[in-house]
Each structure stands twice: as structure tokens, then as C-alpha cells.
Design an enzyme around this catalytic site. Structure first.
Site, PDB file in Angstrom:
ATOM      1  N   MET A   8       0.832  -1.217   0.139  1.00 51.58           N
ATOM      2  CA  MET A   8      -0.062  -0.116  -0.009  1.00 51.58           C
ATOM      3  C   MET A   8       0.808   1.166   0.088  1.00 51.58           C
ATOM      4  O   MET A   8       1.514   1.745   1.098  1.00 51.58           O
ATOM      5  CB  MET A   8      -0.929  -0.062   1.267  1.00 51.58           C
ATOM      6  CG  MET A   8      -1.960  -1.249   1.163  1.00 51.58           C
ATOM      7  SD  MET A   8      -3.130  -1.208   2.706  1.00 51.58           S
ATOM      8  CE  MET A   8      -4.122   0.481   2.319  1.00 51.58           C
ATOM      9  N   CYS A  98      -2.279  -1.107 -10.205  1.00 50.76           N
ATOM     10  CA  CYS A  98      -2.280   0.372  -9.919  1.00 50.76           C
ATOM     11  C   CYS A  98      -3.115   1.240 -10.673  1.00 50.76           C
ATOM     12  O   CYS A  98      -2.909   1.300 -11.954  1.00 50.76           O
ATOM     13  CB  CYS A  98      -0.879   0.905  -9.808  1.00 50.76           C
ATOM     14  SG  CYS A  98      -0.869   2.525  -9.165  1.00 50.76           S
ATOM     15  N   GLY A 200      -8.970  -8.579  -1.825  1.00 56.07           N
ATOM     16  CA  GLY A 200      -9.895  -7.472  -1.758  1.00 56.07           C
ATOM     17  C   GLY A 200     -11.232  -7.759  -0.965  1.00 56.07           C
ATOM     18  O   GLY A 200     -12.042  -8.674  -0.627  1.00 56.07           O
TER      19      GLY A 200
HETATM   20  C1  LIG Z   1      -3.430   3.594  -0.300  1.00 59.09           C
HETATM   21  C2  LIG Z   1      -3.360   2.217  -1.238  1.00 59.09           C
HETATM   22  C3  LIG Z   1      -2.060   2.111  -1.807  1.00 59.09           C
HETATM   23  C4  LIG Z   1      -1.822   0.882  -2.602  1.00 59.09           C
HETATM   24  N1  LIG Z   1      -0.599   0.786  -3.020  1.00 59.09           N
HETATM   25  C5  LIG Z   1      -0.342  -0.331  -3.894  1.00 59.09           C
HETATM   26  C6  LIG Z   1       0.863  -0.657  -4.577  1.00 59.09           C
HETATM   27  O1  LIG Z   1       1.909  -0.034  -4.031  1.00 59.09           O
HETATM   28  N2  LIG Z   1       0.865  -1.868  -5.284  1.00 59.09           N
HETATM   29  C7  LIG Z   1      -0.059  -2.700  -5.320  1.00 59.09           C
HETATM   30  O2  LIG Z   1       0.252  -3.716  -5.685  1.00 59.09           O
HETATM   31  N3  LIG Z   1      -1.384  -2.543  -4.802  1.00 59.09           N
HETATM   32  C8  LIG Z   1      -1.354  -1.279  -4.057  1.00 59.09           C
HETATM   33  N4  LIG Z   1      -2.616  -1.075  -3.679  1.00 59.09           N
HETATM   34  C9  LIG Z   1      -3.543  -2.096  -3.467  1.00 59.09           C
HETATM   35  C10 LIG Z   1      -3.743  -3.120  -2.482  1.00 59.09           C
HETATM   36  O3  LIG Z   1      -2.519  -3.694  -2.156  1.00 59.09           O
HETATM   37  C11 LIG Z   1      -4.929  -4.030  -2.250  1.00 59.09           C
HETATM   38  O4  LIG Z   1      -4.713  -4.981  -3.438  1.00 59.09           O
HETATM   39  C12 LIG Z   1      -6.404  -3.307  -2.460  1.00 59.09           C
HETATM   40  O5  LIG Z   1      -6.266  -2.380  -1.237  1.00 59.09           O
HETATM   41  C13 LIG Z   1      -7.562  -4.299  -1.900  1.00 59.09           C
HETATM   42  O6  LIG Z   1      -7.303  -4.874  -0.765  1.00 59.09           O
HETATM   43  P1  LIG Z   1      -8.112  -4.717   0.450  1.00 59.09           P
HETATM   44  O7  LIG Z   1      -9.582  -4.574   0.205  1.00 59.09           O
HETATM   45  O8  LIG Z   1      -7.646  -5.628   1.467  1.00 59.09           O
HETATM   46  O9  LIG Z   1      -7.616  -3.443   0.823  1.00 59.09           O
HETATM   47  C14 LIG Z   1      -3.020  -0.012  -2.731  1.00 59.09           C
HETATM   48  C15 LIG Z   1      -4.117   0.405  -2.198  1.00 59.09           C
HETATM   49  C16 LIG Z   1      -4.413   1.397  -1.490  1.00 59.09           C
HETATM   50  C17 LIG Z   1      -5.727   1.684  -0.601  1.00 59.09           C
END
Ligand SMILES: Cc1cc2nc3c(=O)[nH]c(=O)nc-3n(C[C@H](O)[C@H](O)[C@H](O)COP(=O)(O)O)c2cc1C
Length: 324
Positions: A8, A98, A200
Site C-alpha cells: 500500500m 495500480c 479485496g
Molecule cells: C493507499 C493504497 C495504496 C496501494 N498501493 C499499492 C501498491 O503499491 N501496489 C499494489 O500492488 N497495490 C497497491 N494497493 C492495492 C492493495 O494492495 C490491495 O490490492 C487493495 O487495497 C485491495 O485489498 P483490500 O480490500 O484488502 O484493501 C494500494 C491500495 C491502497 C488503498
């Protein structure tokens, strides 16, 4: 079951990885992405994003931390992947999820989900360059605008030699709007013989149960849910072992916040502390009503000592109540 801490950018840095992996439940972390354009990046770029490289590529609790790369040039991604593993990263993860406009405009991140052949070329180049004992993993969304290429992309990723695939079960157009479409992960698993990590919208152990059921996966990646509930990975594993779990009590979360404050202020001289702690509260508020109340006090404070005093005061107040 393996549980991976999601990358993240701007949120999960080495301090957050340290905090969360100390609590337990995580088997692997993926770093924020390293942006690769048209050069071999100096080592300091990798160690800035992943200081754990200087400690054997693991967090202080011993959890491996894999560097993530984002870019569109197979050759330069391969060169930088080799550097990452030479510096001690236990493998390399490639970001195809991304949604950031700036990144997509220069053909990086989720926009590559529209170019199945480019996905293939990138993974093949990286796989060919990185010694076989190091995993080369990919992280995708279901698609860019829609799911018309989901299975083609999954096939290309498998055929190019990826070791494992993580699927954030939404398209780029879905953004972060619930739900995540976990059954799509099952379709991907039925299409390619590759381990698929489901990602997700997992906020509770009950969500994890449903996700595993609907996706057919055995492995999960947690992002925002792990910030909203810092014990989530541990709770999920406990839930599966004993069919019960107890969410981390709020006083323990406060102790964690104070510990984080010590690290963060010492680490970067407190420059970003105020933003970071408020950002963390924006997630904690989702799972703890106490966080919402305390945030009203923290909201207007800027200086690190004031913020720490408020957190400390809240903890002392609770301890005082429980002693009487
Ligand atoms: C603030 C933020 C930054 C993120 N940065 C990245 C990143 O650098 N690389 C990546 O593959 N996904 C990134 N993601 C996506 C997360 O890794 C993840 O796939 C997404 O938040 C869904 O998972 P969750 O519902 O458990 O949060 C980011 C998500 C958020 C909210």
C-alpha cells in the site's frame, strides 16, 4: 493457509510492516512499488522502500518482505528484478493493478491489463533473468474497464512462468467500491494451474471464510482490513484453528499506536508523523468506534508531542477506569 500483507503505497512502509508482523498471522509482505522506467535503479532506491533488505529481507519478526516493481519495459524490469534479488529480496512481485492516472498514462500498472502480450513479455523477461529459486509473482485486478480479458491475462501470466498470482477481485473501473468479486478468482483457478492469492474487501475473519469459500483459494492478501483491525491476520488464523477469535481490544490498539509513534518520530524526525497517524485512524475508525471518538480530538492537532499526549491520555484514562 498463507496470509500476505498487501502493498500500500504511502501507507504500509517498513514501520507499519514491523508493527503488523509483530502481532502475528502474516507469512509474507509485499513492498510499496518501485517505479521502473528506463534505467537500472541505484541500490539506495530499493533500500529506501525496503530497508529490510539490509536485515536479510525480513521484518524484525522474521517475516519475508518481497520487493514489488511497477513498469512497462520488460528489459528494464528484468534488470531491476535481478538487482532486487541480489540485494536480498526473496523474489520479485510485479504490479499490474495500480489505478493511478500518472502511472497508467505512462503505460504502467492496471493499464497493462489491456495488453495481454505485454504482460506476457514482462513476466517472461523477468522470469528468464531472475534465478529460478526466487519466486516471480504478479498482482492483477480483474481488468481495466471490464472482465473481457481476465482469463486471457491469467493464461499469459501462467505461460510466461510466474510462480504465483495475486488477484484483487475488481476491475480498475470498480476502483475500491465493494464488493470484490471473489467467485472470479475461482474461475481463474479453474483456468490455470497456478496458486492464486485472493485479495479485496476482507475486513473480518467472517469475510475471510466467505472469500476462501467463494474463491477456492487457500491464501489471502489483506490490505485496508489489516490497518482497520491490526490483529486481523492473527484473528483469521485463530478463527480457522478454533472457530473463535477475539478482536484486539482497543487499549492494545492504543499501545500499538504509541509504539508506532515512537518509531515514526524517531525514524523520520516526525515530519510525516501527524499525517501518518491520522491516515491510520481513518482505517481504524472502520472497525473501532473508540477511534472515531478519539479522532475528533486528534483531528485539529498537528504537533507530534500533542498527538502523542492525546493518545497517552486516552490510554491512561482507560487504565484509570479499569483500576477503579
Ligand atoms: C493507499 C493504497 C495504496 C496501494 N498501493 C499499492 C501498491 O503499491 N501496489 C499494489 O500492488 N497495490 C497497491 N494497493 C492495492 C492493495 O494492495 C490491495 O490490492 C487493495 O487495497 C485491495 O485489498 P483490500 O480490500 O484488502 O484493501 C494500494 C491500495 C491502497 C488503498
Amino acid at each position: 493457509m498463507r496470509i500476505v500483507l498487501a502493498p500500500m503505497e504511502g501507507v504500509v512502509d517498513h514501520l507499519m510492516r514491523d508493527m503488523l508482523t509483530r502481532i502475528g498471522g502474516f507469512d509474507l509482505c509485499i513492498t510499496e512499488f518501485v517505479r521502473v522506467v528506463d534505467q537500472l535503479l541505484p541500490s539506495r532506491v530499493f533500500t529506501r522502500i525496503c530497508p529490510e533488505l539490509k536485515q536479510g529481507g525480513v521484518t524484525p519478526a522474521g517475516v519475508p518482505v518481497r520487493v514489488q516493481l511497477l513498469g512497462q519495459e520488460p528489459h528494464w524490469l528484468a534488470e531491476n528484478a535481478v538487482r532486487a534479488v541480489q540485494l536480498g529480496s526473496p523474489g520479485v512481485d510485479l504490479n499490474f493493478g495500480c489505478p493511478a492516472k500518472a502511472v497508467n498514462k505512462s503505460r504502467g500498472g492496471a493499464v497493462l491489463l489491456k495488453e495481454t502480450e505485454t504482460l506476457y513479455q514482462i513476466i517472461k523477461a523477468v522470469r528468464d533473468a531472475v534465478p529460478a529459486q526466487f519466486p516471480v509473482t504478479a498482482k492483477i485486478r480483474l481488468g481495466f474497464d471490464d472482465t473481457s480479458l481476465t482469463l486471457d491475462n491469467a493464461r499469459a501470466i501462467y505461460e510466461a512462468g510466474a510462480t504465483e498470482l495475486t488477484v484483487h477481485a475488481r476491475t480498475k473501473s470498480d476502483g475500491y467500491r465493494p464488493p470484490a468479486y471473489w467467485p472470479w478468482i475461482k474461475q481463474i483457478r479453474q483456468t490455470i494451474p497456478l496458486n492464486v492469492v485472493a485479495n479485496g474487501e476482507i475486513w473480518t475473519p467472517e469475510d475471510a471464510t466467505l472469500c476462501l469459500e467463494q474463491s477456492g483459494s487457500t491464501d489471502l492478501m489483506l490490505g485496508r482490513g489489516a490497518l482497520a483491525s491490526p490483529g486481523l491476520a492473527r484473528d483469521i488464523k485463530q478463527h480457522f484453528a478454533t472457530a473463535t477469535h477475539q478482536k484486539m481490544p482497543w487499549p492494545q490498539v492504543l499501545e500499538l499506536l504509541l509504539q508506532y509513534s515512537d518509531y515514526e518520530i524517531a525514524g523520520d524526525k516526525g515530519l510525516y508523523y501527524s499525517n501518518r497517524i491520522k491516515q491510520w485512524f481513518s482505517y481504524l475508525k472502520l472497525q473501532y468506534v473508540e477511534a472515531e471518538v478519539l479522532f475528533q480530538q486528534l483531528r485539529l492537532q498537528q504537533k507530534a508531542p500533542d498527538l502523542v499526549a492525546t493518545l497517552r491520555g486516552a490510554l491512561d484514562h482507560i487504565s484509570g477506569i479499569s483500576e477503579h
